[in-house]
Design a protein around this motif. Structure first.
Motif, PDB file in Angstrom:
ATOM      1  N   UNK A 103       0.630  -1.484  -0.144  1.00 46.69           N
ATOM      2  CA  UNK A 103       0.153   0.020  -0.143  1.00 46.69           C
ATOM      3  C   UNK A 103       0.991   1.230   0.019  1.00 46.69           C
ATOM      4  N   UNK A 104       1.984   1.362   0.910  1.00 47.53           N
ATOM      5  CA  UNK A 104       2.556   2.585   1.182  1.00 47.53           C
ATOM      6  C   UNK A 104       3.122   3.244  -0.156  1.00 47.53           C
ATOM      7  N   UNK A 105       3.794   2.603  -0.969  1.00 45.17           N
ATOM      8  CA  UNK A 105       4.343   3.291  -2.182  1.00 45.17           C
ATOM      9  C   UNK A 105       3.311   3.902  -2.957  1.00 45.17           C
ATOM     10  N   UNK A 106       2.140   3.686  -2.875  1.00 46.53           N
ATOM     11  CA  UNK A 106       1.125   4.386  -3.735  1.00 46.53           C
ATOM     12  C   UNK A 106       0.478   5.288  -2.972  1.00 46.53           C
ATOM     13  N   UNK A 107       0.865   5.381  -1.828  1.00 39.10           N
ATOM     14  CA  UNK A 107       0.041   6.688  -1.212  1.00 39.10           C
ATOM     15  C   UNK A 107       0.982   7.740  -0.981  1.00 39.10           C
ATOM     16  N   UNK A 108       0.253   8.917  -0.589  1.00 38.43           N
ATOM     17  CA  UNK A 108       1.015  10.043  -0.467  1.00 38.43           C
ATOM     18  C   UNK A 108       0.563  10.767   1.274  1.00 38.43           C
ATOM     19  N   UNK A 109       1.623  11.655   1.429  1.00 36.39           N
ATOM     20  CA  UNK A 109       1.323  12.377   2.680  1.00 36.39           C
ATOM     21  C   UNK A 109       0.329  13.522   2.627  1.00 36.39           C
ATOM     22  N   UNK A 110      -0.604  13.699   3.417  1.00 41.27           N
ATOM     23  CA  UNK A 110      -1.484  14.744   3.268  1.00 41.27           C
ATOM     24  C   UNK A 110      -1.485  15.745   4.732  1.00 41.27           C
ATOM     25  N   UNK A 111      -1.602  16.966   4.234  1.00 41.66           N
ATOM     26  CA  UNK A 111      -1.516  17.969   5.293  1.00 41.66           C
ATOM     27  C   UNK A 111      -2.466  17.630   6.421  1.00 41.66           C
ATOM     28  N   UNK A 112      -1.963  17.589   7.447  1.00 37.14           N
ATOM     29  CA  UNK A 112      -3.055  17.392   8.957  1.00 37.14           C
ATOM     30  C   UNK A 112      -2.164  17.678  10.036  1.00 37.14           C
ATOM     31  N   UNK A 113      -2.954  18.021  11.067  1.00 37.04           N
ATOM     32  CA  UNK A 113      -2.432  18.209  12.393  1.00 37.04           C
ATOM     33  C   UNK A 113      -2.850  17.241  13.264  1.00 37.04           C
ATOM     34  N   UNK A 114      -3.234  15.968  12.821  1.00 37.88           N
ATOM     35  CA  UNK A 114      -3.729  15.121  13.906  1.00 37.88           C
ATOM     36  C   UNK A 114      -2.600  14.500  14.642  1.00 37.88           C
ATOM     37  N   UNK A 115      -1.672  14.255  14.136  1.00 41.32           N
ATOM     38  CA  UNK A 115      -0.431  13.497  14.679  1.00 41.32           C
ATOM     39  C   UNK A 115       0.276  14.890  15.838  1.00 41.32           C
ATOM     40  N   UNK A 116       0.355  15.995  15.268  1.00 41.07           N
ATOM     41  CA  UNK A 116       1.032  16.880  16.128  1.00 41.07           C
ATOM     42  C   UNK A 116       0.061  17.281  17.135  1.00 41.07           C
ATOM     43  N   UNK A 117      -1.235  17.467  17.161  1.00 41.02           N
ATOM     44  CA  UNK A 117      -1.977  17.637  18.353  1.00 41.02           C
ATOM     45  C   UNK A 117      -1.958  16.582  19.340  1.00 41.02           C
ATOM     46  N   UNK A 118      -2.148  15.397  19.121  1.00 42.36           N
ATOM     47  CA  UNK A 118      -2.031  14.256  19.783  1.00 42.36           C
ATOM     48  C   UNK A 118      -0.698  14.112  20.613  1.00 42.36           C
ATOM     49  N   UNK A 119       0.520  14.262  19.748  1.00 42.71           N
ATOM     50  CA  UNK A 119       1.910  14.205  20.168  1.00 42.71           C
ATOM     51  C   UNK A 119       2.169  15.249  21.316  1.00 42.71           C
ATOM     52  N   UNK A 120       1.600  16.435  21.197  1.00 41.51           N
ATOM     53  CA  UNK A 120       1.875  17.438  21.849  1.00 41.51           C
ATOM     54  C   UNK A 120       1.200  17.134  23.524  1.00 41.51           C
ATOM     55  N   UNK A 121      -0.064  16.497  23.298  1.00 40.35           N
ATOM     56  CA  UNK A 121      -0.677  16.271  24.619  1.00 40.35           C
ATOM     57  C   UNK A 121       0.069  14.906  25.092  1.00 40.35           C
ATOM     58  N   UNK A 122       0.451  13.916  24.328  1.00 44.52           N
ATOM     59  CA  UNK A 122       1.177  12.711  25.062  1.00 44.52           C
ATOM     60  C   UNK A 122       2.663  13.324  25.692  1.00 44.52           C
ATOM     61  N   UNK A 123       3.427  14.143  25.139  1.00 43.58           N
ATOM     62  CA  UNK A 123       4.502  14.796  25.493  1.00 43.58           C
ATOM     63  C   UNK A 123       4.229  15.228  27.067  1.00 43.58           C
ATOM     64  N   UNK A 124       3.244  16.031  27.097  1.00 42.96           N
ATOM     65  CA  UNK A 124       2.624  16.688  28.555  1.00 42.96           C
ATOM     66  C   UNK A 124       2.460  15.353  29.492  1.00 42.96           C
ATOM     67  N   UNK A 125       1.600  14.423  28.923  1.00 43.44           N
ATOM     68  CA  UNK A 125       1.358  13.405  29.824  1.00 43.44           C
ATOM     69  C   UNK A 125       2.827  12.729  30.551  1.00 43.44           C
ATOM     70  N   UNK A 126       3.812  12.631  29.524  1.00 44.91           N
ATOM     71  CA  UNK A 126       4.861  11.772  29.918  1.00 44.91           C
ATOM     72  C   UNK A 126       5.583  12.641  31.041  1.00 44.91           C
ATOM     73  N   UNK A 127       5.515  13.862  30.927  1.00 46.61           N
ATOM     74  CA  UNK A 127       6.062  15.063  32.146  1.00 46.61           C
ATOM     75  C   UNK A 127       5.465  14.926  33.251  1.00 46.61           C
ATOM     76  N   UNK A 128       3.914  14.639  33.230  1.00 40.98           N
ATOM     77  CA  UNK A 128       3.022  14.549  34.164  1.00 40.98           C
ATOM     78  C   UNK A 128       3.409  13.263  34.875  1.00 40.98           C
ATOM     79  N   UNK A 129       3.516  12.271  34.113  1.00 41.22           N
ATOM     80  CA  UNK A 129       3.962  11.052  34.641  1.00 41.22           C
ATOM     81  C   UNK A 129       5.076  10.792  35.605  1.00 41.22           C
ATOM     82  N   UNK A 130       6.208  11.388  35.010  1.00 44.86           N
ATOM     83  CA  UNK A 130       7.205  11.239  35.741  1.00 44.86           C
ATOM     84  C   UNK A 130       7.155  12.008  37.200  1.00 44.86           C
TER      85      UNK A 130
END
Length: 554
Positions: free
Chosen positions: A331-358
């Protein structure tokens, strides 16, 4: 060579050898004497003697989990066979090849009041992939059934049952075979190597800005190419959630699902709601992610598996009968990246979670959660970690585990009944250092797992003893009443010290942070015999500390 005189036993043994079955776990008995004699005196097999059939079957499951090849268990007639059932069910749902070979009385002896007889035929029908009910004499029909059973265990990655009736005398031997059994060639069942309706799939993929990949338990390490994992990590429209048992790693993946989503409100859940959900791997531990995806259903749910597709979230739209690696390579060789903030939004939340966890872990008192943090960070690199069910696997899902460590847990049926036996079998089949983390109820329930002479000298058990079934305090609805303490939590004051002595294991104990750190070092440095480190934690504080953790993540 010495062979059993009974021709049917000869056929079973010779076909097993021809099919490459190597590991045979035998439980004592008389009716299975022809099989025991034949297997144990044949150099084509590695035989183990384990008295408790329930332990024997889980021990076999642990070996098969590691070798990825069928392992056989052999027992006598009667209720002995039924003790295999928990492991058979686990093998069925975890897709692990297990071959059950049971000796039986001839059919004329069943239900007439003869001793040690039950209705053995098809006893595992609901949780097996093939059942071979043999007749008493060697025959081509029997040979074909035996062949079919072994081939099915391999191709469908599951348990099979071969039931063999033997008449007395049982112990007679001969020096030459009286049979020349038929050996068939398996017809391999292959999943499709191409993606059906590929153009449509590519179009959906390329138009989606929110792709959630959820990876369950995988018994095969490095089952997906690193290049594919890196593609996931680079795509801004993809969020990857991994279970601890997935054995797939990338710094951008979210490997503590509950830490991410437990504090979410409806707005946050809407932010995570996927357009495409892609799942592969085994059962999911996190109840919270299952509840989320059942409420916030994806538009498309694609599951990738060569055999089964569970509609876990009541949203399944496509089942790709392929290996996940093959699917993404296609599949992947036939696909392309699309503009999205999906990962960046969730990743920002998870980074904060890791700080709070520690921050939270740094301030909490000695408890289950603190012990899991310290134990997991102490694990030797490149080792194998086996984890029991209930609280143990849930705590492990909250802590970062070094990517060099392979992680396994019996999540097919999620039972506590054979965790220790599975870990011992896995340790026997794998040259790596094996560490087993378990709770007290799970350990006591399967204590016969230590009743064998095959445990590697460097096998380590870390037993967290909180005086009962701590999982029931974590679950909603528990109240501090006698009925809860007695019938749910099963509160007790037992320890593993005398069991360790009886089974000749080193024994260490800890009840605070200094003694834990000190005895972890003793445990890892003592390799002349297997070791048990028992860690005593405060029953009445553990659940409050865990529940407070999720409140402080925001």
């Amino acid at each position: 060579m010495i062979y059993p005189k009974i021709a049917l036993a000869q056929s079973i043994i010779e076909i097993c050898a021809a099919k490459g079955i190597f590991n045979i776990i035998i439980s004592p008995g008389s009716r299975n004497a022809p099989l025991t004699i034949g297997f144990a005196q044949n150099p084509n097999f590695k035989c183990y003697s384990i008295a408790d059939e329930r332990c024997a079957a889980f021990f076999a499951l642990g070996i098969a989990q590691q070798t990825k090849k069928p392992t056989a268990v052999v027992c006598t007639s009667g209720s002995a066979l039924l003790n295999y059932y928990p492991a058979v069910a686990e093998a069925f749902y975890s897709q692990i090849p297990l071959i059950v070979i049971s000796a039986d009385r001839p059919q004329s002896k069943i239900d007439i009041g003869d001793g040690q007889t039950i209705r053995q035929e098809n006893v595992f029908l609901n949780h097996s992939v093939f059942n071979a009910n043999l007749t008493e004499d060697a025959s081509l029909e029997n040979d074909l059934k035996i062949n079919k059973a072994i081939e099915t265990a391999i191709l469908q990655k599951g348990p099979v049952h071969i039931n063999a009736p033997f008449e007395e005398p049982l112990y007679e031997t001969v020096s030459e075979l009286s049979v020349s059994p038929k050996i068939t060639n398996s017809e391999e069942i292959l999943g499709t190597k191409i993606i059906e309706n590929e153009a449509e799939i590519v179009s959906i993929w390329n138009s989606s800005k929110r792709k959630l990949i959820l990876i369950g338990g995988i018994n095969e390490v490095n089952s997906v190419d690193q290049e594919i994992l890196e593609n996931f990590a680079k795509d801004p429209s993809i969020v990857v959630l991994t279970e601890t048992t997935s054995n797939l790693h990338n710094p951008s993946f979210i490997n503590s699902i509950d830490s991410l989503i437990t504090p979410f409100d409806d707005f946050d859940f809407k932010e995570l709601e996927p357009e495409i959900l892609i799942t592969f791997g085994g059962m999911i531990v996190s109840k919270r992610i299952k509840a989320f995806l059942r409420k916030y259903k994806p538009v498309h749910h694609w599951h990738i598996d060569t055999l089964r597709a569970y509609d876990t979230f009541n949203a399944l739209s496509k089942h790709f009968v392929m290996e996940p690696n093959d699917f993404f390579k296609e599949l992947l060789p036939k696909t392309e990246f699309v503009s999205s903030k999906y990962f960046s939004k969730i990743d920002k939340i998870y980074d904060l979670r890791k700080i709070r966890k520690q921050e939270y872990l740094d301030k909490i008192s000695f408890s289950d959660f603190k012990v899991f943090e310290k134990v997991i960070e102490s694990l030797p690199k490149n080792s194998q970690l086996q984890i029991s069910n209930s609280s143990a696997i849930r705590y492990a899902q909250l802590i970062e585990i070094d990517p060099s460590i392979e992680v396994y847990c019996n999540r097919g049926t999620s039972g506590i009944d054979g965790s220790t036996s599975t870990a011992v079998g896995a340790a026997v089949a794998n040259a790596k250092q094996t560490v087993f983390i378990t709770g007290d109820i799970s350990f006591l329930y399967d204590s016969n797992a230590l009743w064998n002479s095959y445990i590697p000298k460097n096998f380590k058990i870390i037993l967290i003893n909180n005086g009962g079934g701590g999982i029931f305090r974590i679950l909603p609805g528990h109240q501090e009443k006698p009925v809860f303490n007695t019938y749910f939590e099963t509160a007790h004051h037992l320890t593993a010290e005398h069991l360790a002595k009886m089974y000749q294991c080193n024994y260490f104990k800890a009840n605070d942070l200094p003694s834990l750190n000190e005895n972890l070092e003793f445990l890892y440095n003592s390799n002349e015999t297997p070791g048990i480190l028992e860690v005593f934690t405060p029953m009445l504080e553990n659940d409050a500390i865990l529940k407070q953790y999720f409140k402080e993540l925001i």
